[in-house]
Scaffold this motif. Structure first.
Motif, PDB file in Angstrom:
ATOM      1  N   SER A 397      12.320  -8.492   2.510  1.00  0.00           N
ATOM      2  CA  SER A 397      11.133  -7.635   2.323  1.00  0.00           C
ATOM      3  C   SER A 397       9.927  -8.393   1.775  1.00  0.00           C
ATOM      4  CB  SER A 397      11.468  -6.480   1.369  1.00  0.00           C
ATOM      5  OG  SER A 397      11.782  -6.975   0.068  1.00  0.00           O
ATOM      6  N   ASP A 400       5.869  -8.243   2.738  1.00  0.00           N
ATOM      7  CA  ASP A 400       4.874  -7.301   2.221  1.00  0.00           C
ATOM      8  C   ASP A 400       4.047  -7.931   1.102  1.00  0.00           C
ATOM      9  OD1 ASP A 400       5.871  -5.499   4.004  1.00  0.00           O
ATOM     10  OD2 ASP A 400       6.281  -3.929   2.528  1.00  0.00           O
ATOM     11  N   TRP A 424       6.373  -3.557   9.069  1.00  0.00           N
ATOM     12  CA  TRP A 424       6.265  -2.105   9.196  1.00  0.00           C
ATOM     13  C   TRP A 424       4.797  -1.670   9.177  1.00  0.00           C
ATOM     14  CZ3 TRP A 424      10.359   1.696   9.195  1.00  0.00           C
ATOM     15  CH2 TRP A 424      11.634   1.141   9.292  1.00  0.00           C
ATOM     16  N   TRP A 426       2.872   0.112   7.288  1.00  0.00           N
ATOM     17  CA  TRP A 426       2.067   0.035   6.062  1.00  0.00           C
ATOM     18  C   TRP A 426       1.539  -1.376   5.794  1.00  0.00           C
ATOM     19  CZ3 TRP A 426       7.292   1.469   5.957  1.00  0.00           C
ATOM     20  CH2 TRP A 426       8.187   0.454   5.596  1.00  0.00           C
ATOM     21  N   ALA A 640       9.945   2.608   4.055  1.00  0.00           N
ATOM     22  CA  ALA A 640       9.070   2.334   2.911  1.00  0.00           C
ATOM     23  C   ALA A 640       9.831   2.434   1.600  1.00  0.00           C
ATOM     24  CB  ALA A 640       7.898   3.305   2.919  1.00  0.00           C
ATOM     25  N   PHE A 643      12.203  -0.621   1.317  1.00  0.00           N
ATOM     26  CA  PHE A 643      11.474  -1.847   0.999  1.00  0.00           C
ATOM     27  C   PHE A 643      11.024  -1.846  -0.458  1.00  0.00           C
ATOM     28  CE2 PHE A 643      11.749  -3.254   5.181  1.00  0.00           C
ATOM     29  CZ  PHE A 643      11.018  -4.419   5.398  1.00  0.00           C
ATOM     30  N   SER A 644      10.448  -0.728  -0.900  1.00  0.00           N
ATOM     31  CA  SER A 644       9.942  -0.605  -2.286  1.00  0.00           C
ATOM     32  C   SER A 644       9.172  -1.855  -2.701  1.00  0.00           C
ATOM     33  CB  SER A 644      11.098  -0.321  -3.253  1.00  0.00           C
ATOM     34  OG  SER A 644      11.550   0.997  -3.116  1.00  0.00           O
ATOM     35  N   THR A 645       8.082  -2.095  -2.002  1.00  0.00           N
ATOM     36  CA  THR A 645       7.237  -3.261  -2.257  1.00  0.00           C
ATOM     37  C   THR A 645       5.838  -2.816  -2.658  1.00  0.00           C
ATOM     38  OG1 THR A 645       6.437  -3.390   0.016  1.00  0.00           O
ATOM     39  CG2 THR A 645       8.491  -4.569  -0.495  1.00  0.00           C
ATOM     40  N   SER A 648       4.592  -1.025   0.458  1.00  0.00           N
ATOM     41  CA  SER A 648       5.301   0.152   0.961  1.00  0.00           C
ATOM     42  C   SER A 648       5.308   1.309  -0.028  1.00  0.00           C
ATOM     43  CB  SER A 648       6.740  -0.214   1.330  1.00  0.00           C
ATOM     44  OG  SER A 648       7.564  -0.347   0.188  1.00  0.00           O
ATOM     45  N   PHE A 651       2.632   4.040   0.302  1.00  0.00           N
ATOM     46  CA  PHE A 651       2.952   4.815   1.507  1.00  0.00           C
ATOM     47  C   PHE A 651       4.115   5.758   1.238  1.00  0.00           C
ATOM     48  CE2 PHE A 651       5.161   5.428   5.519  1.00  0.00           C
ATOM     49  CZ  PHE A 651       4.132   5.667   6.428  1.00  0.00           C
ATOM     50  N   ALA A 652       5.163   5.242   0.604  1.00  0.00           N
ATOM     51  CA  ALA A 652       6.354   6.053   0.332  1.00  0.00           C
ATOM     52  C   ALA A 652       6.058   7.187  -0.639  1.00  0.00           C
ATOM     53  CB  ALA A 652       7.463   5.162  -0.230  1.00  0.00           C
TER      54      ALA A 652
END
Length: 676
Positions: A397, A400, A424, A426, A640, A643-645, A648, A651-652
């Protein structure tokens, strides 16, 4: 309309004059006069600066004699005539009662042993309007009275019985000058500079002429000029470097940058810096240039000095793209900085103090190098000697964080979702047309020959789970940034990943700002949903042969839920331990009975099977539909959230918040909107 206003102003002055003359006559007969009426006139606003004084030790830059309120001039040379914006003023003899309507003249007078009867407040609220660098120069002399900031109180000024009024560093209007001249001989600002634009050497010399101490004034000027010359000689890198001083009090709507005609601009130029031509052109006849966030490029310079808090400009995307920010060549003089007020004041007493404070900071900023940099990780440390140009994203990930910092990776390892360039939606815009090679490398299978052929100069593997042996091989290809040793594999928080990658690519400040932005968004959602606080949560997925994956507290999505206020039950955390996830049997499904659970499934069939499982179906979490269930691998929220970045998560969060609210209400009739 203008003629009517001007005529009205002149009429007010004519009507006011008899009252002022009466006040003057009264105070001439009695020093105890106490006027009850206040005649005022609107003054223009002085240049923006700090709103509170710095906390600092007493300066020792000058050794001026202790002044007295009626110190005699060293050389009597009267009468003298002083030219200014509204003509000239003749002073017949050495003044004994000086009233200041300018904002900074007290410093030079004190340095020459003369205490004014009254000073004009600018900022800081110090007794006598004397800042720390000037307080020692007062000695045992009486503290000057302070005229309030803003409008001029003419009757108050008249009651002070001045024999000269001085407003060299002021924006005195012609109407105000005419009124003041009825009280006492008045010296206004010079006409060849903008208002509040008189250079400190000329201000000092003019004051010396007014009080009959021209030699002392010249000596003070020479001493400060020598201090500037010494600073330039000791720091040749200042010469011809571009330098800008900007104020942040109107951000984010407007930025103000000071021009060469301003005292702060002159301070920089006296050290050898050059104010960019675009700033001066935009300022025109003013002492500053104002512009919108879209023109933050005007601040691009070798050194940028802010009169602001860092978070003010650093919240603006266009500012974050500037090299002066990315390369840490911006300095912030906030209200707590000892030199903030001194740099704005610009006098023979404040300037030595400002030089002592600021020259080392300026030098450090210009000479700072972001490389080499050494970063600690699970397998030791990695040193990066210079800014990397070919960055390879080897974790699942990291692309990002790399893209968020304006860096285009040469290759990206694919995780799931079959996204173009393994990127992705985002994050896709951040590619800006770049087409990195996609690496289809499953966990535990690295093609070292392929990686070497890409000729990277940095390999980022903070979310990769690489082993010590893999790391050792990768290090032979290029400097490799591995996961932190403080967490389990795949457990390094997104904040630390972003900051570590930012440091590795020379964009640590941008990384800090991006992290702060996302943390603020998370905090705002948590604050808006206090019902989240303390609710239990879990995250799970099917495994083989009737087993289930139960994710632990170090998993990035779980960490994000934790930051929203949710809490993982202790029995769940204990079951997973220090691992990313463990498999449990259906007999342990009671661990799933929480206030909200996130399920990662691969099909609607799996969803049906889960809901129909006798044990799971009997749990409150299932009966009350306290679930967010993903059934498609390419679901955007699923991606998203997984990934938890830094890219992302915003977006999440937008998609996840309403789903969480619906899931926790305990009402099976509440529809949890499908992730899309």
């Amino acid at each position: 309309m203008f003629r009517l206003k001007a005529a009205a102003a002149r009429l007010r002055l004519h009507l006011l004059a008899p009252a002022l003359l009466l006040v003057i006559a009264v105070v001439a007969c009695s020093s105890d006069a106490d006027p009850t009426a206040t005649a005022t006139s609107q003054a223009s606003a002085p240049p923006a600066t700090s709103t509170s004084s710095p906390s600092s030790p007493d300066p020792t830059a000058t050794n001026s004699p202790a002044p007295t309120a009626t110190s005699a001039p060293a050389v009597a040379s009267f009468p003298v005539e002083i030219d200014h914006k509204y003509g000239s003023t003749t002073i017949d003899e050495a003044p004994e009662r000086i009233v200041l309507v300018g904002l900074v003249e007290q410093d030079a007078l004190l340095a020459m042993g003369v205490v004014p009867v009254a000073t004009k407040e600018w900022f800081g609220g110090h007794p006598g309007a004397l800042h720390p660098w000037a307080q020692d120069a007062l000695g045992d002399a009486p503290m000057p009275e302070v005229l309030e900031a803003g409008e001029l109180d003419f009757e108050k000024i008249a009651s002070l019985r001045p024999d000269v009024i001085i407003g060299l560093y002021s924006g005195t209007t012609e109407e105000e000058y005419d009124t003041l001249s009825q009280i006492a001989p008045t010296v206004a600002q010079p006409g060849e500079y903008v208002n509040w634009g008189i250079p400190w050497p000329e201000l000092t010399r003019t004051l010396g002429k007014i009080i009959g101490k021209t030699a002392e004034a010249e000596s003070l000027v020479s001493g400060v000029e020598q201090s500037f010359a010494n600073a330039r000689a000791a720091n040749p890198e200042f010469d011809d470097a571009s330098g800008v001083v900007a104020a942040g009090w109107a951000l984010p709507e407007t930025t103000y940058a000071y021009a060469s005609e301003d005292a702060r601009g002159r301070f920089m130029e006296a050290l050898g810096f050059k104010t960019p031509d675009e700033i001066n052109e935009l300022a025109g006849d003013s002492f500053f240039a104002g512009f919108s966030p879209e023109r933050m490029d005007l601040l691009e310079s070798d050194l940028l000095v802010w009169l602001a808090e860092p978070e003010q400009p650093e919240s603006i995307d266009t500012y974050r793209q500037l090299d002066v920010f990315l390369e840490d060549r911006d300095i912030f003089l906030n209200d707590g900085h000892p030199a903030t007020a001194a740099m704005s004041f610009q006098t023979v007493l404040s300037l030595p103090f400002a030089l002592d404070q600021l020259v080392p900071e300026f030098s450090d900023a210009l000479n700072a190098s972001l490389f080499p940099v050494t970063i600690e990780h699970k397998f030791g440390s990695t040193t990066i000697d210079e800014k990397p140009e070919r960055v390879l994203s080897l974790g699942f990930s990291e692309q990002d964080a790399i893209l968020s910092l304006g860096v285009k990776p040469i290759a990206i390892r694919d995780w799931f979702g079959d996204q173009p360039s393994a990127t992705w939606p985002w994050a896709h815009d951040k590619l800006e047309g770049a087409e990195p090679q996609v690496l289809n490398l499953t966990f535990g299978e690295l093609d070292f020959e392929l990686l070497a052929s890409l000729n990277p100069d940095l390999i980022v593997a903070t979310h990769s789970g690489i082993t010590a042996e893999e790391y050792a091989t990768l290090e032979q290809i290029a400097p490799t940034l591995a996961q932190s040793g403080d967490y389990g594999d795949f457990g390094m928080p997104w904040q630390e990943q972003t900051l570590s990658i930012g440091k590795a690519v020379g964009k640590e400040k941008l990384a800090q700002a991006l992290v702060a932005d996302v943390e603020n968004q998370i905090a705002a959602i948590a604050a808006a949903n206090p019902e989240f606080s303390g609710l239990s949560m879990a995250m799970a997925a099917p495994a083989d042969e009737g087993q289930y994956w139960l994710y632990g507290p170090i998993t990035p999505p779980v960490l994000m839920l934790d930051s929203l206020g949710f809490a993982m039950p202790q029995d769940v955390a204990d079951t997973v331990g220090e691992q990313n996830a463990v498999q449990i049997s259906s007999e342990q499904m009671a661990l799933f009975d929480v206030d909200v659970i996130i399920w990662y499934l691969d099909s609607e069939e799996e969803r049906t099977a889960l809901k129909e499982h006798p044990l799971y179906g009997s749990l409150r979490v299932s009966r009350e539909d306290r679930e967010i269930i993903f059934t498609e691998p390419d679901d955007l929220l699923r991606g998203a959230f997984s990934f938890s970045t830094v890219l992302s998560l915003p977006f999440a969060l937008e998609l996840l918040e309403p789903r969480l609210k619906a899931a926790i209400d305990g009402d099976p009739e509440t529809e949890v909107a499908p992730a899309s």
